[in-house]
Design a protein around this motif. Structure first.
Motif, PDB file in Angstrom:
ATOM      1  N   ALA A  79      45.633  44.737  20.371  1.00  0.00           N
ATOM      2  CA  ALA A  79      46.827  45.665  20.933  1.00  0.00           C
ATOM      3  C   ALA A  79      46.836  45.739  22.582  1.00  0.00           C
ATOM      4  O   ALA A  79      47.696  45.973  23.085  1.00  0.00           O
ATOM      5  CB  ALA A  79      46.777  47.004  20.420  1.00  0.00           C
ATOM      6  N   THR A  80      45.589  45.755  23.080  1.00  0.00           N
ATOM      7  CA  THR A  80      45.334  46.050  24.312  1.00  0.00           C
ATOM      8  C   THR A  80      44.900  44.632  25.224  1.00  0.00           C
ATOM      9  O   THR A  80      45.151  44.734  26.409  1.00  0.00           O
ATOM     10  CB  THR A  80      44.241  46.999  24.591  1.00  0.00           C
ATOM     11  OG1 THR A  80      43.084  46.616  24.301  1.00  0.00           O
ATOM     12  CG2 THR A  80      44.630  48.415  24.045  1.00  0.00           C
ATOM     13  N   GLY A  81      44.421  43.727  24.496  1.00  0.00           N
ATOM     14  CA  GLY A  81      44.007  42.561  25.333  1.00  0.00           C
ATOM     15  C   GLY A  81      42.619  42.845  26.123  1.00  0.00           C
ATOM     16  O   GLY A  81      42.263  42.065  26.811  1.00  0.00           O
ATOM     17  N   THR A  82      42.266  43.826  25.903  1.00  0.00           N
ATOM     18  CA  THR A  82      40.720  44.379  26.503  1.00  0.00           C
ATOM     19  C   THR A  82      39.537  43.842  25.657  1.00  0.00           C
ATOM     20  O   THR A  82      39.559  43.772  24.387  1.00  0.00           O
ATOM     21  CB  THR A  82      40.644  45.872  26.496  1.00  0.00           C
ATOM     22  OG1 THR A  82      41.905  46.221  27.098  1.00  0.00           O
ATOM     23  CG2 THR A  82      39.531  46.480  27.342  1.00  0.00           C
ATOM     24  N   GLU A  83      38.677  43.685  26.022  1.00  0.00           N
ATOM     25  CA  GLU A  83      37.220  43.360  25.651  1.00  0.00           C
ATOM     26  C   GLU A  83      36.591  44.748  24.812  1.00  0.00           C
ATOM     27  O   GLU A  83      36.511  45.783  25.581  1.00  0.00           O
ATOM     28  CB  GLU A  83      36.240  42.967  26.563  1.00  0.00           C
ATOM     29  CG  GLU A  83      34.950  42.421  25.759  1.00  0.00           C
ATOM     30  CD  GLU A  83      33.833  42.388  26.742  1.00  0.00           C
ATOM     31  OE1 GLU A  83      34.242  42.005  28.064  1.00  0.00           O
ATOM     32  OE2 GLU A  83      32.688  42.689  26.242  1.00  0.00           O
ATOM     33  N   VAL A  84      36.485  44.436  23.460  1.00  0.00           N
ATOM     34  CA  VAL A  84      36.178  46.034  22.783  1.00  0.00           C
ATOM     35  C   VAL A  84      34.923  45.517  21.846  1.00  0.00           C
ATOM     36  O   VAL A  84      35.048  44.437  21.356  1.00  0.00           O
ATOM     37  CB  VAL A  84      37.421  46.338  21.603  1.00  0.00           C
ATOM     38  CG1 VAL A  84      37.109  47.546  20.902  1.00  0.00           C
ATOM     39  CG2 VAL A  84      38.680  46.341  22.387  1.00  0.00           C
ATOM     40  N   ARG A  85      34.066  46.186  22.009  1.00  0.00           N
ATOM     41  CA  ARG A  85      32.934  46.182  21.142  1.00  0.00           C
ATOM     42  C   ARG A  85      32.441  47.443  20.272  1.00  0.00           C
ATOM     43  O   ARG A  85      32.823  48.551  20.885  1.00  0.00           O
ATOM     44  CB  ARG A  85      31.495  46.077  22.262  1.00  0.00           C
ATOM     45  CG  ARG A  85      31.497  44.697  22.587  1.00  0.00           C
ATOM     46  CD  ARG A  85      30.201  44.262  23.362  1.00  0.00           C
ATOM     47  NE  ARG A  85      29.826  45.357  24.284  1.00  0.00           N
ATOM     48  CZ  ARG A  85      28.785  46.178  24.197  1.00  0.00           C
ATOM     49  NH1 ARG A  85      28.370  46.422  23.203  1.00  0.00           N
ATOM     50  NH2 ARG A  85      28.557  47.021  25.533  1.00  0.00           N
ATOM     51  N   VAL A  86      32.018  47.356  19.077  1.00  0.00           N
ATOM     52  CA  VAL A  86      31.200  48.395  18.392  1.00  0.00           C
ATOM     53  C   VAL A  86      30.035  48.962  18.885  1.00  0.00           C
ATOM     54  O   VAL A  86      29.325  48.020  19.323  1.00  0.00           O
ATOM     55  CB  VAL A  86      31.234  47.965  17.054  1.00  0.00           C
ATOM     56  CG1 VAL A  86      30.521  49.206  16.342  1.00  0.00           C
ATOM     57  CG2 VAL A  86      32.835  47.668  16.313  1.00  0.00           C
ATOM     58  N   ALA A  87      29.941  50.060  19.129  1.00  0.00           N
ATOM     59  CA  ALA A  87      28.649  50.781  19.772  1.00  0.00           C
ATOM     60  C   ALA A  87      27.952  51.342  18.699  1.00  0.00           C
ATOM     61  O   ALA A  87      28.215  51.470  17.396  1.00  0.00           O
ATOM     62  CB  ALA A  87      29.135  52.032  20.772  1.00  0.00           C
ATOM     63  N   ASP A  88      26.309  51.592  18.870  1.00  0.00           N
ATOM     64  CA  ASP A  88      25.546  51.799  17.754  1.00  0.00           C
ATOM     65  C   ASP A  88      25.368  53.233  17.789  1.00  0.00           C
ATOM     66  O   ASP A  88      24.732  53.734  16.415  1.00  0.00           O
ATOM     67  CB  ASP A  88      24.254  51.465  17.987  1.00  0.00           C
ATOM     68  CG  ASP A  88      24.018  49.865  18.028  1.00  0.00           C
ATOM     69  OD1 ASP A  88      24.553  49.146  17.471  1.00  0.00           O
ATOM     70  OD2 ASP A  88      23.100  49.357  18.716  1.00  0.00           O
ATOM     71  N   SER A  89      25.943  54.215  18.592  1.00  0.00           N
ATOM     72  CA  SER A  89      26.003  55.646  18.508  1.00  0.00           C
ATOM     73  C   SER A  89      26.650  56.302  19.683  1.00  0.00           C
ATOM     74  O   SER A  89      27.367  55.534  20.464  1.00  0.00           O
ATOM     75  CB  SER A  89      24.416  56.074  19.038  1.00  0.00           C
ATOM     76  OG  SER A  89      24.264  55.827  20.326  1.00  0.00           O
ATOM     77  N   VAL A  90      27.074  57.578  19.227  1.00  0.00           N
ATOM     78  CA  VAL A  90      27.973  58.114  19.976  1.00  0.00           C
ATOM     79  C   VAL A  90      27.413  58.206  21.429  1.00  0.00           C
ATOM     80  O   VAL A  90      27.899  57.930  22.311  1.00  0.00           O
ATOM     81  CB  VAL A  90      28.018  59.633  19.590  1.00  0.00           C
ATOM     82  CG1 VAL A  90      29.048  60.458  20.633  1.00  0.00           C
ATOM     83  CG2 VAL A  90      28.824  59.671  18.174  1.00  0.00           C
ATOM     84  N   ALA A  91      26.060  58.515  21.635  1.00  0.00           N
ATOM     85  CA  ALA A  91      25.358  58.412  23.075  1.00  0.00           C
ATOM     86  C   ALA A  91      25.692  57.148  23.619  1.00  0.00           C
ATOM     87  O   ALA A  91      25.981  57.126  24.960  1.00  0.00           O
ATOM     88  CB  ALA A  91      23.924  58.674  22.775  1.00  0.00           C
ATOM     89  N   ASP A  92      25.560  56.073  23.041  1.00  0.00           N
ATOM     90  CA  ASP A  92      25.901  54.555  23.765  1.00  0.00           C
ATOM     91  C   ASP A  92      27.424  54.616  24.311  1.00  0.00           C
ATOM     92  O   ASP A  92      27.394  54.254  25.286  1.00  0.00           O
ATOM     93  CB  ASP A  92      25.591  53.678  22.664  1.00  0.00           C
ATOM     94  CG  ASP A  92      24.192  53.177  22.243  1.00  0.00           C
ATOM     95  OD1 ASP A  92      23.414  53.769  23.176  1.00  0.00           O
ATOM     96  OD2 ASP A  92      23.862  52.216  21.491  1.00  0.00           O
ATOM     97  N   VAL A  93      28.189  55.328  23.426  1.00  0.00           N
ATOM     98  CA  VAL A  93      29.591  55.314  23.723  1.00  0.00           C
ATOM     99  C   VAL A  93      29.884  55.967  24.945  1.00  0.00           C
ATOM    100  O   VAL A  93      30.403  55.636  25.889  1.00  0.00           O
ATOM    101  CB  VAL A  93      30.448  55.782  22.814  1.00  0.00           C
ATOM    102  CG1 VAL A  93      31.900  55.722  23.528  1.00  0.00           C
ATOM    103  CG2 VAL A  93      30.607  54.733  21.537  1.00  0.00           C
ATOM    104  N   VAL A  94      29.243  57.232  24.821  1.00  0.00           N
ATOM    105  CA  VAL A  94      29.320  58.277  26.089  1.00  0.00           C
ATOM    106  C   VAL A  94      28.739  57.659  27.432  1.00  0.00           C
ATOM    107  O   VAL A  94      29.174  57.848  28.583  1.00  0.00           O
ATOM    108  CB  VAL A  94      29.088  59.573  25.764  1.00  0.00           C
ATOM    109  CG1 VAL A  94      29.013  60.596  26.891  1.00  0.00           C
ATOM    110  CG2 VAL A  94      29.611  59.987  24.749  1.00  0.00           C
TER     111      VAL A  94
END
Lengths: 330, 330
Positions: free
Chosen positions: A180-195
């Motif tokens: 939808a966005t054409g942006t690079e998207v990755r799945v993170a291992d944890s909430v802390a990694d995202v933040v």
């Protein structure tokens, strides 16, 4: 004999999408709300415990608009087991001069999805760093997808991190957002990694215990917490509310009763009279939002009737201009 | 693809009328409410002061019913100047298992009129003397007419007195009631004349100051006060509440906040914890109603969501059985 216009979800999807116009509309609605001219009663909420269901009713009257909306949002949490969507519902648009029913918008929750995502973009516009490029989202539902789409309209996002409890759902969500966005998207291992890896984080879960904790905060971060809309929901640890430089929300009274502020006050990490910046006041320049790139900002969105009146009256105008809908003589 | 059934006022009027079946339905709804199984949140109310308008939203969930209703009632008090009715609105029936919208009942307030009048008959059944023959009504609107029709279904009324501030409207109302009930109807000179000359009195006004005062009371009288449904409305003097032998109401919590009890507590004529008999508890035999022909009884009706769910789900069933309505694929 009067007429009531019935609009289907399909017609509504053709009339209005999540775009910069919707974002601008919702921003304006928040400005009106904070200016004090809007009449917006507390949310009506009914629980149906034996059905694992609830229904919310929201409304607001905005002087100057020719209509006001009443929005009915059921949420039945056993529906997915039956292959059905959790949420559904409709919006009613009434004539603001007579109270008469003008139109029924059978949106099954679509317009709520749009106005909620638009509010996320408004929060980022008001509070996130101008040069933010790294975004993250907690949760893997419809709003996780839409919030990232909306965010990409208002900030030049280059990478997005996704986290959800279910890795498979997170992967599917990441794929959808990338498409939808054409942006690079990755799945993170944890909430802390995202933040820790993001300049802007949006939380979109129905969590009942905090996901983001104070140790994850870093200079320049902006968080939009849109999941909590009921007393028992909580995405942000009370200590976070005490540590951020700017605590903003859509509606002070709602955040203090149903949102993240409520939990922080309850835990005693902040006083009941702590300074709160309503989004509308920031947008209109009445109070400052972010004043420094290194500040940490947080915006709590509980969802407001003024957003519903704004999106519903706008959508009806578009539908009328396009001749959409079925007229029922009544 | 699901379907939503749209029902017009015309179809709804064909499906359901004010009859002994509606009265029985509403009585049963009150019993369920007082039994404690019903979920019924406080009324949502929004005022639009610059339009002299308001809107109320009511709902209730009754376990065991296959649907629940949400009722939206606008009241715009400048409408009559434009030749339009003050009230309008609709009811939505949701599936109680999924929350999905099943039907929209575009009743323009008709079903509210029916269920409100039916509640008056239920109050008389529960509290008025069996052998009451003389009735009186204060007010000259739709409910003045319907309350007397409903009352004549449950008591053998022989004469009816009508009083209103506008003598012309009172005469028209008296004519209508006489035609509808076949009972002798006269216009009275004062509220006191109505009350002293009647065994049963129903007040149906939006009055903001008391109409019935303690000096008008007499042994055996029953009063149903159905006008007050908001904090500022008041038909019964606080002293009356203190003097009656049985104070009943549809919903204790609502009477104490929006109804006649609220004013009596405020004036200090009764304590906050005064004994209150909910209609449903009287009907189910849990607590006594009138125990002596000479007692003075009063029932305050504020209007409840459980009445709306009862009438709406019943009406929908009748409409479905008769193939009424327009199906909208959604």
């Amino acid at each position: 004999m009067r007429e009531v216009l019935i609009l289907t979800e399909n017609e509504l999807r053709q009339a209005v999408t999540l775009d910069i116009e919707s974002v601008s509309l919702i921003g304006k609605a928040f400005e009106q709300l904070s200016a004090g001219t809007v009449s917006m009663p507390p949310i009506l909420r009914m629980d149906m415990e034996d059905k694992n269901g609830e229904v919310d009713v929201k409304t607001a009257y905005v002087p100057g608009l020719d209509g006001f909306a009443i929005k009915v949002s059921p949420g039945f949490f056993d529906n997915p087991k039956k292959g059905l969507s959790t949420t559904s519902g409709l919006m009613i648009v009434h004539d603001a001069d007579t109270g008469f029913v003008r139109a029924i918008l059978l949106d099954n929750g679509y317009l709520t999805d749009v106005r909620t995502a638009a509010a996320g973009a408004v929060a980022a516009q008001a509070l996130a760093r101008e040069n933010a490029t790294r975004a993250g989202v907690i949760g893997t539902g419809v709003q996780a997808r839409l919030q990232m789409q909306a965010l990409c309209m208002v900030r030049s996002i280059e990478t997005i991190l996704v986290w959800g409890r279910d890795a498979e759902k997170a992967a599917a969500c990441a794929d959808d957002i990338e498409r939808a966005t054409g942006t690079e998207v990755r799945v993170a291992d944890s909430v802390a990694d995202v933040v820790t890896g993001s300049n802007i984080v949006v939380t979109t879960t129905p969590s009942r215990s905090p996901l983001i904790t104070a140790d994850m905060l870093h200079p320049g971060l902006h968080i939009t917490a849109m999941g909590s809309d009921a007393e028992h929901k909580n995405e942000i640890a009370p200590e976070v509310i005490a540590e951020v430089d700017v605590f903003a929300c859509d509606r002070h009274q709602q955040s203090a009763h149903l949102g993240e502020l409520h939990h922080a006050i309850g835990a005693g990490t902040v006083p009941e009279d702590m300074p709160v910046a309503e989004l509308g006041a920031i947008l209109s320049g009445t109070i400052p939002g972010r004043t420094d790139a290194d500040q940490i900002t947080l915006c709590d969105l509980t969802g407001t009737g003024v957003q519903d009146t704004a999106i519903a009256t706008h959508t009806l105008a578009v539908c009328l201009a396009n001749g959409f809908g079925t007229k029922i003589a009544n």
